[in-house]
Each structure stands twice: as C-alpha cells, then as structure tokens.
Scaffold this active site. Structure first.
Site, PDB file in Angstrom:
ATOM      1  N   ASN A 146       0.875  -1.168   0.000  1.00 14.88           N
ATOM      2  CA  ASN A 146       0.000   0.000   0.000  1.00 14.88           C
ATOM      3  C   ASN A 146       0.918   1.226   0.000  1.00 14.88           C
ATOM      4  O   ASN A 146       1.421   1.636   1.042  1.00 14.88           O
ATOM      5  CB  ASN A 146      -0.892  -0.041   1.249  1.00 14.88           C
ATOM      6  N   ARG A 181      -2.548  -2.055  -3.495  1.00 12.59           N
ATOM      7  CA  ARG A 181      -3.753  -1.264  -3.278  1.00 12.59           C
ATOM      8  C   ARG A 181      -3.730  -0.109  -4.279  1.00 12.59           C
ATOM      9  O   ARG A 181      -2.733   0.615  -4.389  1.00 12.59           O
ATOM     10  CB  ARG A 181      -3.765  -0.687  -1.869  1.00 12.59           C
ATOM     11  N   HIS A 187     -12.732   3.187  -0.173  1.00 13.93           N
ATOM     12  CA  HIS A 187     -12.733   2.188   0.914  1.00 13.93           C
ATOM     13  C   HIS A 187     -13.462   0.905   0.487  1.00 13.93           C
ATOM     14  O   HIS A 187     -13.924   0.144   1.337  1.00 13.93           O
ATOM     15  CB  HIS A 187     -13.450   2.709   2.177  1.00 13.93           C
ATOM     16  N   ASN A 210      -9.328   7.520  10.029  1.00 15.73           N
ATOM     17  CA  ASN A 210      -8.913   8.880   9.714  1.00 15.73           C
ATOM     18  C   ASN A 210      -9.675   9.367   8.477  1.00 15.73           C
ATOM     19  O   ASN A 210     -10.123  10.497   8.402  1.00 15.73           O
ATOM     20  CB  ASN A 210      -7.404   8.902   9.510  1.00 15.73           C
ATOM     21  N   GLY A 211      -9.841   8.473   7.505  1.00 13.71           N
ATOM     22  CA  GLY A 211     -10.818   8.684   6.428  1.00 13.71           C
ATOM     23  C   GLY A 211     -12.041   7.865   6.799  1.00 13.71           C
ATOM     24  O   GLY A 211     -11.887   6.770   7.332  1.00 13.71           O
ATOM     25  N   ARG A 214     -10.727  16.071   6.726  1.00 16.63           N
ATOM     26  CA  ARG A 214     -11.591  16.416   5.592  1.00 16.63           C
ATOM     27  C   ARG A 214     -12.979  16.810   6.087  1.00 16.63           C
ATOM     28  O   ARG A 214     -13.515  16.189   6.998  1.00 16.63           O
ATOM     29  CB  ARG A 214     -11.738  15.228   4.638  1.00 16.63           C
ATOM     30  N   ASP A 249      -6.927  13.402  15.511  1.00 13.13           N
ATOM     31  CA  ASP A 249      -6.881  12.059  16.089  1.00 13.13           C
ATOM     32  C   ASP A 249      -8.035  11.880  17.079  1.00 13.13           C
ATOM     33  O   ASP A 249      -8.092  12.569  18.098  1.00 13.13           O
ATOM     34  CB  ASP A 249      -5.520  11.895  16.796  1.00 13.13           C
ATOM     35  N   MET A 250      -8.941  10.963  16.767  1.00 11.47           N
ATOM     36  CA  MET A 250     -10.150  10.806  17.583  1.00 11.47           C
ATOM     37  C   MET A 250      -9.821  10.454  19.034  1.00 11.47           C
ATOM     38  O   MET A 250     -10.473  10.932  19.960  1.00 11.47           O
ATOM     39  CB  MET A 250     -11.066   9.746  16.950  1.00 11.47           C
ATOM     40  N   ARG A 251      -8.791   9.608  19.235  1.00 13.27           N
ATOM     41  CA  ARG A 251      -8.438   9.245  20.619  1.00 13.27           C
ATOM     42  C   ARG A 251      -8.106  10.489  21.440  1.00 13.27           C
ATOM     43  O   ARG A 251      -8.532  10.649  22.569  1.00 13.27           O
ATOM     44  CB  ARG A 251      -7.211   8.321  20.603  1.00 13.27           C
ATOM     45  N   GLY A 253     -10.251   2.250  12.418  1.00 14.78           N
ATOM     46  CA  GLY A 253      -9.648   2.535  13.730  1.00 14.78           C
ATOM     47  C   GLY A 253     -10.656   3.007  14.767  1.00 14.78           C
ATOM     48  O   GLY A 253     -10.619   2.582  15.919  1.00 14.78           O
ATOM     49  N   GLY A 272     -14.213   2.853  14.392  1.00  9.42           N
ATOM     50  CA  GLY A 272     -15.351   1.933  14.437  1.00  9.42           C
ATOM     51  C   GLY A 272     -15.049   0.645  15.199  1.00  9.42           C
ATOM     52  O   GLY A 272     -15.911   0.100  15.882  1.00  9.42           O
ATOM     53  N   GLU A 301      -8.013  -5.279   4.804  1.00  6.52           N
ATOM     54  CA  GLU A 301      -7.906  -5.024   3.366  1.00  6.52           C
ATOM     55  C   GLU A 301      -6.742  -5.808   2.759  1.00  6.52           C
ATOM     56  O   GLU A 301      -6.822  -6.268   1.630  1.00  6.52           O
ATOM     57  CB  GLU A 301      -7.719  -3.523   3.122  1.00  6.52           C
TER      58      GLU A 301
HETATM   59  P1  AMP Z   1      -7.469   4.348  10.827  1.00  6.60           P
HETATM   60  O1  AMP Z   1      -7.369   5.454   9.811  1.00  6.60           O
HETATM   61  O2  AMP Z   1      -8.502   3.306  10.450  1.00  6.60           O
HETATM   62  O3  AMP Z   1      -6.156   3.758  11.219  1.00  6.60           O
HETATM   63  O4  AMP Z   1      -8.061   5.029  12.169  1.00  6.60           O
HETATM   64  C1  AMP Z   1      -7.359   6.028  12.834  1.00  6.60           C
HETATM   65  C2  AMP Z   1      -8.299   6.714  13.807  1.00  6.60           C
HETATM   66  O5  AMP Z   1      -8.778   5.760  14.768  1.00  6.60           O
HETATM   67  C3  AMP Z   1      -7.616   7.816  14.613  1.00  6.60           C
HETATM   68  O6  AMP Z   1      -8.463   8.952  14.682  1.00  6.60           O
HETATM   69  C4  AMP Z   1      -7.473   7.187  15.990  1.00  6.60           C
HETATM   70  O7  AMP Z   1      -7.463   8.132  17.029  1.00  6.60           O
HETATM   71  C5  AMP Z   1      -8.739   6.356  16.052  1.00  6.60           C
HETATM   72  N1  AMP Z   1      -8.696   5.378  17.131  1.00  6.60           N
HETATM   73  C6  AMP Z   1      -7.895   4.301  17.286  1.00  6.60           C
HETATM   74  N2  AMP Z   1      -8.132   3.691  18.486  1.00  6.60           N
HETATM   75  C7  AMP Z   1      -9.115   4.399  19.093  1.00  6.60           C
HETATM   76  C8  AMP Z   1      -9.811   4.294  20.336  1.00  6.60           C
HETATM   77  N3  AMP Z   1      -9.548   3.322  21.199  1.00  6.60           N
HETATM   78  N4  AMP Z   1     -10.758   5.214  20.625  1.00  6.60           N
HETATM   79  C9  AMP Z   1     -11.040   6.205  19.744  1.00  6.60           C
HETATM   80  N5  AMP Z   1     -10.427   6.354  18.558  1.00  6.60           N
HETATM   81  C10 AMP Z   1      -9.486   5.468  18.233  1.00  6.60           C
END
Ligand code: AMP
Length: 413
Positions: free
Chosen positions: A7, A99, A189, A220-221, A250, A292-294, A341, A343, A395
């Site tokens: 990827n 990918r 996706h 993130n997306g 975005r 970053d959601m976390r 990440g 979900g 994926e």
């Molecule tokens: P991805 O692009 O699929 O790798 O997802 C990345 C996103 O998932 C980032 O915003 C991370 O902060 C979020 N993420 C990963 N673990 C958690 C968690 N335990 N709680 C909330 N968000 C998370």
C-alpha cells in the site's frame, strides 16, 4: 503462494506478506508472515518491520523515494535477520498485490497488471491526483526490483462500488459533465466495505444475495456504504474521498457555494480552498486541536473541552443522518457493521451513533459494546431488529486473496 501486499501512499509504504492459495482461502487458512511500514519517505524515515513470532524491528534512516523504500522492505523480507518462514530469496515472493485507490469507470474488479493496464491506470490519475501516482510508484519500484518476472495485481478502492445505479452515482449537474469528464460518484474504501460484508456473510452463514447491511468504515478517512443483495448501492464518498462523513482533516459534505465565498473573502485560490477542505477541516478544523479521535475524546473527557465535544457530536450526527438515509435506500437493513480505527475501537463513538435510534430498530447492548475493542463481535440488544457488529477490517488479506484469484484465473467474488 507467498504474496507481498503493498500500500504505497504519498509519503509511506505499508506492506504485509501473506501465505495463501485457493485451498487456504476455502479453509480461511491464510497466514500473515510479516508486516511493516516505512513512514516519512523523503526525509528521516521511520521504519517498523515485524515477522510473525519475532519481536518488532524499529529504526530510522534517510529514505529518498518509494523505490528505495520498497527495496529496503524486500531486502529485509528475504534476509536471515527477518527469518520469515519459507522466504529466503526474491523467488520465494510469488506475486505482489497493490492497493490502487482510483480505477475510474474502467476497473470494476481486480486485474493483473501489464503495460496497457498500467497506462489505463495512469489515465485515472486526473481523478485521484493525490493517490494514484503514489500507488503507481509501488508498481514501478516492483518492476525495477523484481524485473518483469513477478505477477503484479491491482486491487481498486473504487471497484466494489461499480454496482451503484446511475441514480445514486450521478450528481444533479448537467449530464454532459458526466459524459465529457466522467464527473460522478465513485466511492472509496471499497476493499474494506467488501471485506467486512464478506465476514458478516460468513459469520451469519448467508449467501451473498441475502446480505442487506450498512457498513461504516470509521478511521482517519471515513465512509458509509449501503449494501443491498450483497452489492454496493450507495456510498458517502464521491468523485474524490472528500465528500460524505466528517473525517480527520476532511470536511465531508459542504455547500459547494462555500468555496467561492471563502475564496472571495480570504483571497484564496480554488486550490487553496480545496486544500483547506482536505487538510485543515473535519475533526481538526472543528476541535482546533488534532485530527486524532483518541486525543479528541481525551480532551473532551479530561478537560471538558467544548470544541472537542462539539467535534465528537458533529462526527456522530453526520453518521446518524447517513444511516437514516441508507435505511431508506436499502429498505430492510439486517445489520450495521462498524470497522476502521474508530469503528473497531471506540465504544464511546459507537454508542453515540446508536443513541436514540430505537425508532429505526437499532438498540445497543451497552455492556457488550464496552467489551469490544479491536475484536469481532455482536453488540446489539437481543430485541434489536438491526444487528450491530464490530468487525475489524483486513484489506491486506482481501488484496492477497484477489491476487491469488487473478493468477489462478479463479472467479472474483
Ligand atoms: P485508521 O485510519 O482506520 O487507522 O483510524 C485512525 C483513527 O482511529 C484515529 O483517529 C485514531 O485516534 C482512532 N482510534 C484508534 N483507536 C481508538 C480508540 N480506542 N478510541 C477512539 N479512537 C481510536
């Protein structure tokens, strides 16, 4: 067969080595042998490699371009130090699956690459100027490193959505814009939506035609997909990955008139406004803190930060609106499937999305939800008409399997 899955992003290359073949696919016996990522290509790069069963390797080194990055990955995979089972030389890597983000209208399924097909993918660059050139750098690098001896397969993010009907994929702009320039919704996706729908089908022992679900890839997306009779009939991303849900940086859906308005008020060029919508908006734009959601959840919970809380509310609200509209599009929805990440890992976001949706037959079991972090599982209440699943996406596995199917000329599901 040992398949190298690549990827290649704009400044990173992720990889996995997966052992699989038609028998192993039938038995779900595929094995991940190694994985890793090189980030920040073009400067002091961060290298993380891991062979299964061995401790991870982390280092930094200046890596100038994708070819050098992929050369480093391949040299490590075949090295004594990595000790990847059954791989000792280039010959032990039997095929490479890439990918590929955008396949336009031309690529409705995974394909074996040859010179003509590479040219056709190059023709799609206009539709995905940020993504396809980086994906193609991976192809060129493999050609250089392996010679023409190794089969290469492209698996497109857009392909799963080719079943969308015209009333879903067309924008209500003059029809000749579609005829002339192929301006339409393609969706992205697709590999992830396809994989989790397939896992759901296996877990529930259903034939493909009986799968009516909404898949939510939240990372993130982020994007949502409406799947009816096993096929994508609508999805939230559009001609580019900018449309739809609120994402890390975005904006997702906005009134297109905002573009001209901002350009006029701030003196931005159109490209600058587009860059703001892609890179400075979404969770980052609303919170003013991070994409970053976390971290946003931590700010909301630990410091009661008003804008972090607003970003979470807006993120979930937009998703709930899409779920409502896709229930209308599908009719009889059996399940919502959460992946990506956010979900897969965030019980808080899943709970907020499902809050107050009983009217639509969606009822969450809070205890089951709290236990699911990065694991496959059901978290709906027994009385919920719509099942709620968390299914980690994979994926890379789907790319490895499509690679085998293309080589063996087996049907692509
Ligand atoms: P991805 O692009 O699929 O790798 O997802 C990345 C996103 O998932 C980032 O915003 C991370 O902060 C979020 N993420 C990963 N673990 C958690 C968690 N335990 N709680 C909330 N968000 C998370």
């Amino acid at each position: 067969m040992n398949i190298l899955v690549l990827n290649s992003g704009s400044s990173s290359v992720k990889f996995q080595v997966i052992e699989t073949d038609l028998d192993l696919i039938a038995k779900s016996g595929d094995k991940k042998l190694a994985s890793g990522i090189i980030e920040r290509i073009g400067s002091e790069s961060i290298i993380s490699f891991k062979a299964e069963g061995n401790p991870p390797v982390k280092q930094t080194a200046p890596i100038r371009d994708h070819k050098i990055a992929i050369d480093k990955i391949v040299k490590w995979i075949i090295s004594k130090e990595a000790n990847v089972p059954n791989i000792k030389s280039l010959k032990d890597i039997h095929a490479v699956g890439h990918r590929m983000v955008h396949g336009g209208e031309k690529f409705t399924r995974s394909v074996m690459l040859n010179e003509q097909i590479i040219r056709d993918i190059e023709d799609c660059i206009e539709l995905a100027p940020l993504h396809n050139p980086a994906n193609l750098k991976g192809v060129y690098a493999v050609n250089d490193i392996f010679g023409n001896g190794v089969p290469q397969i492209a698996v497109f993010d857009t392909a799963f959505h080719h079943t969308m009907p015209d009333h879903a994929y067309l924008y209500a702009i003059p029809y000749q814009m579609y005829r002339r320039y192929k301006v339409r919704r393609y969706g992205f996706h697709g590999t992830s939506h396809r994989y989790v729908a397939y896992r759901y089908r296996l877990l529930n022992n259903l034939p493909k035609k009986q799968v009516n679900v909404i898949t939510l890839h939240l990372g993130n997306g982020s994007s949502v997909c409406a799947i009816k009779n096993g096929n994508s009939i609508d999805t939230s991303m559009g001609m580019t990955p900018l449309e739809g849900l609120i994402m890390g940086t975005r904006s997702g859906d906005v009134d297109p008139a905002i573009i001209q308005f901002l350009s006029h008020k701030e003196g931005y060029s159109l490209a600058e406004v587009e860059s703001i919508l892609n890179k400075e908006s979404g969770l980052l734009g609303i919170s003013g803190l991070t994409n970053d959601m976390r971290e946003i959840i931590a700010e909301a919970e630990e410091h009661d930060d008003r804008r972090a809380k607003l970003a979470i509310t807006m993120y979930c609200y937009r998703i709930r609106k899409y779920i409502g509209s896709y229930i209308a599009a599908i009719g009889n929805v059996q399940a919502l499937i959460f992946t990506g990440g956010i979900g897969e890992n965030s019980d808080l976001i899943r709970a907020k999305i499902c809050e107050g949706m009983e009217i639509m037959g969606i009822k969450i079991d809070q205890d089951k939800n709290k236990e699911l972090h990065g694991k496959e599982g059901l978290f709906s209440d027994d009385k919920s008409a719509v099942a709620l699943w968390s299914i980690p996406t994979n994926e890379e596995l789907l790319i490895a399997r499509d690679t085998v199917r293309c080589i063996e000329k087996a049907p692509l599901p």
